[in-house]
Every structure is written in structure tokens, then in C-alpha cells.
Design a protein around this motif. Sequence first.
Motif, PDB file in Angstrom:
ATOM      1  N   LEU A  72     -11.156  61.148 -77.429  1.00 26.35           N
ATOM      2  CA  LEU A  72     -12.470  61.316 -78.050  1.00 26.35           C
ATOM      3  C   LEU A  72     -13.145  62.630 -77.657  1.00 26.35           C
ATOM      4  O   LEU A  72     -13.674  63.352 -78.515  1.00 26.35           O
ATOM      5  N   LEU A  73     -13.153  62.937 -76.373  1.00 28.15           N
ATOM      6  CA  LEU A  73     -13.845  64.138 -75.924  1.00 28.15           C
ATOM      7  C   LEU A  73     -13.178  65.395 -76.482  1.00 28.15           C
ATOM      8  O   LEU A  73     -13.845  66.309 -76.981  1.00 28.15           O
ATOM      9  N   LEU A  74     -11.858  65.442 -76.416  1.00 28.34           N
ATOM     10  CA  LEU A  74     -11.123  66.585 -76.956  1.00 28.34           C
ATOM     11  C   LEU A  74     -11.319  66.691 -78.464  1.00 28.34           C
ATOM     12  O   LEU A  74     -11.496  67.799 -79.003  1.00 28.34           O
ATOM     13  N   ALA A  75     -11.311  65.565 -79.162  1.00 33.63           N
ATOM     14  CA  ALA A  75     -11.487  65.578 -80.611  1.00 33.63           C
ATOM     15  C   ALA A  75     -12.846  66.140 -81.001  1.00 33.63           C
ATOM     16  O   ALA A  75     -12.971  66.903 -81.968  1.00 33.63           O
ATOM     17  N   ASP A  85      -9.961  76.335 -73.835  1.00 35.28           N
ATOM     18  CA  ASP A  85      -9.582  75.857 -72.507  1.00 35.28           C
ATOM     19  C   ASP A  85      -8.469  74.820 -72.643  1.00 35.28           C
ATOM     20  O   ASP A  85      -8.709  73.611 -72.556  1.00 35.28           O
ATOM     21  N   VAL A  86      -7.254  75.305 -72.876  1.00 32.22           N
ATOM     22  CA  VAL A  86      -6.119  74.406 -73.090  1.00 32.22           C
ATOM     23  C   VAL A  86      -5.829  73.584 -71.834  1.00 32.22           C
ATOM     24  O   VAL A  86      -5.598  72.376 -71.902  1.00 32.22           O
ATOM     25  N   ALA A  87      -5.854  74.238 -70.674  1.00 30.77           N
ATOM     26  CA  ALA A  87      -5.574  73.519 -69.420  1.00 30.77           C
ATOM     27  C   ALA A  87      -6.638  72.449 -69.165  1.00 30.77           C
ATOM     28  O   ALA A  87      -6.321  71.319 -68.778  1.00 30.77           O
ATOM     29  N   GLY A  88      -7.898  72.797 -69.382  1.00 27.70           N
ATOM     30  CA  GLY A  88      -8.966  71.821 -69.196  1.00 27.70           C
ATOM     31  C   GLY A  88      -8.842  70.661 -70.162  1.00 27.70           C
ATOM     32  O   GLY A  88      -9.056  69.501 -69.788  1.00 27.70           O
ATOM     33  N   ALA A  89      -8.468  70.955 -71.409  1.00 24.77           N
ATOM     34  CA  ALA A  89      -8.278  69.897 -72.401  1.00 24.77           C
ATOM     35  C   ALA A  89      -7.169  68.945 -71.962  1.00 24.77           C
ATOM     36  O   ALA A  89      -7.302  67.725 -72.075  1.00 24.77           O
ATOM     37  N   SER A  99     -13.890  80.044 -71.369  1.00 22.42           N
ATOM     38  CA  SER A  99     -14.398  79.271 -72.509  1.00 22.42           C
ATOM     39  C   SER A  99     -14.250  77.789 -72.186  1.00 22.42           C
ATOM     40  O   SER A  99     -13.295  77.133 -72.633  1.00 22.42           O
ATOM     41  N   PRO A 100     -15.145  77.225 -71.386  1.00 22.60           N
ATOM     42  CA  PRO A 100     -14.981  75.836 -70.930  1.00 22.60           C
ATOM     43  C   PRO A 100     -15.037  74.837 -72.084  1.00 22.60           C
ATOM     44  O   PRO A 100     -15.741  75.050 -73.073  1.00 22.60           O
ATOM     45  N   LEU A 101     -14.267  73.765 -71.934  1.00 23.39           N
ATOM     46  CA  LEU A 101     -14.294  72.701 -72.932  1.00 23.39           C
ATOM     47  C   LEU A 101     -15.654  72.007 -72.932  1.00 23.39           C
ATOM     48  O   LEU A 101     -16.211  71.687 -73.979  1.00 23.39           O
TER      49      LEU A 101
END
Length: 496
Positions: free
Chosen positions: A70-73, A207-211, A262-264
Motif C-alpha cells: 500500500l505505501l509503495l503503491a 528511493d528504490v532501496a527504501g521502497a 529523494s526519500p520515499l
Amino acid sequence: MTTSAHSISTENDRSRWLALYVLCGSMLMIVLDATIVNVALPAIRSDLHFTPASLAWVVNAYLIAFGGLLLLAGRLGDLVGRRRIFLVGLALFTAASAVCGLAVNQQMLVAARFVQGVGGALTSAVVLGMIVAMFPAPQEQAKAIGVFAFVASAGGAVGLLAGGVIAQAISWHWIFFVNVPIGVAVALAAQRLVPADKGQGFGAGADVAGAGMVTSALMLAVYTIVKPAAEQGWLASETLALGAVSLALLAGFVVRQRYARSPLVPLAMLRSRNLVGANLIQFIGAAGMFGAFFLGTLYLQNLRHYDALQIGLAFLPVTICMGTLSVRYSERLVTRFGARTAALLGLVLMAVALVLLAVAPANASYLTRLLPTMALLGLGAGACFPALIGLAMDGVKPHQAGLASGLVNTTAQIGGALGLAALATLSSTRTHHLASSGRSQDAALLSGYHLAFWIAAGLIAVAAVIAAKLLTRPAAASPTAADAIAADAERTLVSV
């Protein structure tokens, strides 16, 4: 304003409300699916030869994907466009529903349910962001959010009723097949009515790693709740180990957000007392309400001996009261008294209703004891949740509306899963202990249900204290997503 401009304005206003109903239709389909499956589980188990342990994965596969993404979406909606993510999710959910209905073995059904969860997360995470953008005026926004909150909250009770009818009258396959025509109709209507939006794009970096960290943490948290915690207990070694890994991933995600280019999830968002408070209250409130609905269903089934259809009808007053207040009066409540007061009022009503359930006897009369309680639950939820959603979205910047929308859904889903697992475990443990010590089965069951209702009432009371201490009256501050859309609309109208 010319007559032509006025007619265009009226047509645009009509299109906005039609678009709202389309978005709510998609949300209703997703919420219904989450509960309608529960009613059909016995038939699914018999037909596909599930064991009691493996049957849980029909529900868990969906929950893990849905709650974890949900958060990533929501953030993806901000980056590539919320309508685009909405339509992709809707396509996945509809296609996976068809596969679920066609399932001929356990593996096929569980895999399709996981894909359904992915589609449900993509679709529902961005809906609130689109609603806030389409309805910038505070009074209209309160009414629109009231409609959304009713659909999102009351859909579960409708699902129990619909599940009972479909499972008994046709077959379990049709609880999935009914999603297909609805999904296709919603997708076609959304393409025509829901305005397209342009995301920020990935040019500034993502932020791919954060995602990956936050998605893994949330998926692992939901898995821990629905699998080892529910089956082995909260203090089991596997539960503690997986819980620790999930918390470590979350902690690493928070640290990364502080330093990522660019933080998520920009940590500056968390400076908003209303955003933090509303999500915290939603997390705790959902924990109490989800658990109470589940245990209430078991109470009616095991002590009052209601069948699936009767249980759905028993919960119907919750839906009616919630819908009446959410759709017709929540806007007036928020406008007249403020969102903070409306949320507090709703929490108090829900707490009172749960206390009444906690003292209800095994043979409680539906008309004199249970019906008033259901009505109080519906009125409380109808007053509280629309106000909380409005507070959670208050002051959100245009490029963060999808993220805020995903966050609201995430706190509700994770809180609900945690509350359901915790209350169900505590209730069954108490029942087992009393039955082992010589109490009758009915007496042991009732005591277990009462314990769960008391805890749920306590959770709602804690949420009310947080609301009183943390929430503030929304203030008109820097431009929000709503303000940006309003400015665009005004410029368009002037040019016409």
C-alpha cells in the motif's frame, strides 16, 4: 460568468461526482472481496481439499500482498500518475479475480489471491489522493470523503451478507466472478470520468532501496501476524524472530529516509500533528473494530446459532447507520463542530457499543440488546472515520497526495490485521483455559468473547485520548493538492 461558462462548470461538477462514485465502486469491490471470501471458506476447503492450516493462505496470501504494498503503491501514484496506477491495479485485480474463480487446485487459487492483493493495493492506495484533488473546497471535500469512508468501512458488513447469499445460492466460484464485470465497468468509466494527472516522474531519482526495505518490512509484518503469531502465539520463537527482522527493516527505512536524496516518505510530512495523530488513531481504532467484527461474527454463529445470511442481516444496521451519517451528515458535523470533535464523538460511541457487547449474555435478544449496539457502532464509525481521513489528508502537498493516501490505507490494514490476530488469539486462549478447567463450552466461549470486546473497547478509549491530546483544528496553510487543482480549474474556466 457567461451562460456557456456556467453550463461547462455545471457539467464539470456533475462529472466530478460521477467520478467519485466510480472510485468508490472500485473501493467497494476490493473491500467486499476481503470479507466475502471468509463466508465461502468452508465450501472452498471442501471443493479444493484444503487442510485447516493451508486454508488460511486463501486469506493470508491476499493480506500479505495488499498490506505490504500500500505505501509503495501510493508513492508510485505520485511519481507516474495516480490514475495510471489506479487503472493498472484495477486490471490486475479483475484478471486475478477471474483466475480465482477458475481455480482447480490450491496452488492456482493461492497464487491468484496474491496477485489480487497486489492489484487491490495499487487501486486503493491512490483513491484518496484523487478524491482530495477533485474536491478542493472544504465542504465538498468533507462530503466526498464521507462517501468514501462509508464505502471503505461498511463494505465489510455488506460482504458478509453478499457472501452468504452467493455461497448458498450459487457456488464459491461466483464470489470471484462477480468482480469481473464490475472491474471492467469501473475501468471504462474511470477512463472517461476520472481526470488524468501527471506524476513527478523518476527524473529526480526514486528511493528504490527504501521502497524495497519498507515493502519487505510490511509484508513480513503482516506474515508474522497472520501466520506464526496466530498459530504459535506472540511469544513463540519464530514470531519474535520475524518480528525483530521486520522492526529492523522499518528502522533501517526510517534512517534511510533521513539521508536519501529523494526519500520515499519525506520525514517532514511527519511534523504534521493531524497526519500523525489521525493515522495513529486509525491504526488503533482499526485494531479494535476489525477484531470486534470478527469476534461478533463468532458470537452470533456459535452462541446465537445464526447462519451466514442471518449474520449478514444482523450487521446490516451497522451499514445503514454508518452510511446515513457518513453520506448525509458527516459533512455537516465536520463543518459545524470540526473534524477533531466529530472524531472524538465517534470514538466515544464506538467505545460504548463495545462495552455493551462485553456485557451481553449468551442469549441476548437481538431487538433489545444487539440491535441498539449495532446502531451505536455504525453511528460511531460514521462520525469518526470520515473526520480522521480528512485530518490525515489535511495540508498534504500536491506531489505527496498519493503517499498520504497510501499511508492512511496502510495504517488501517496493518492495524486491522494486528488487532484481529491479537484479539482472536486472546479470546481463544481464554476459552481453552476455561473449558479445560471444567466450564461449559458456551460459558467458556462467552468469556473469551467478552475479554476480546473489553480489550477492543480499551483500544478505542486509548484512541479517544490520543485524539483529544494530539489532534488540532485544521488550519489553512501552504498550498495543498486541493489548492493546486482549484487553481488549475480556475485558470481553465477563465480561458473558456
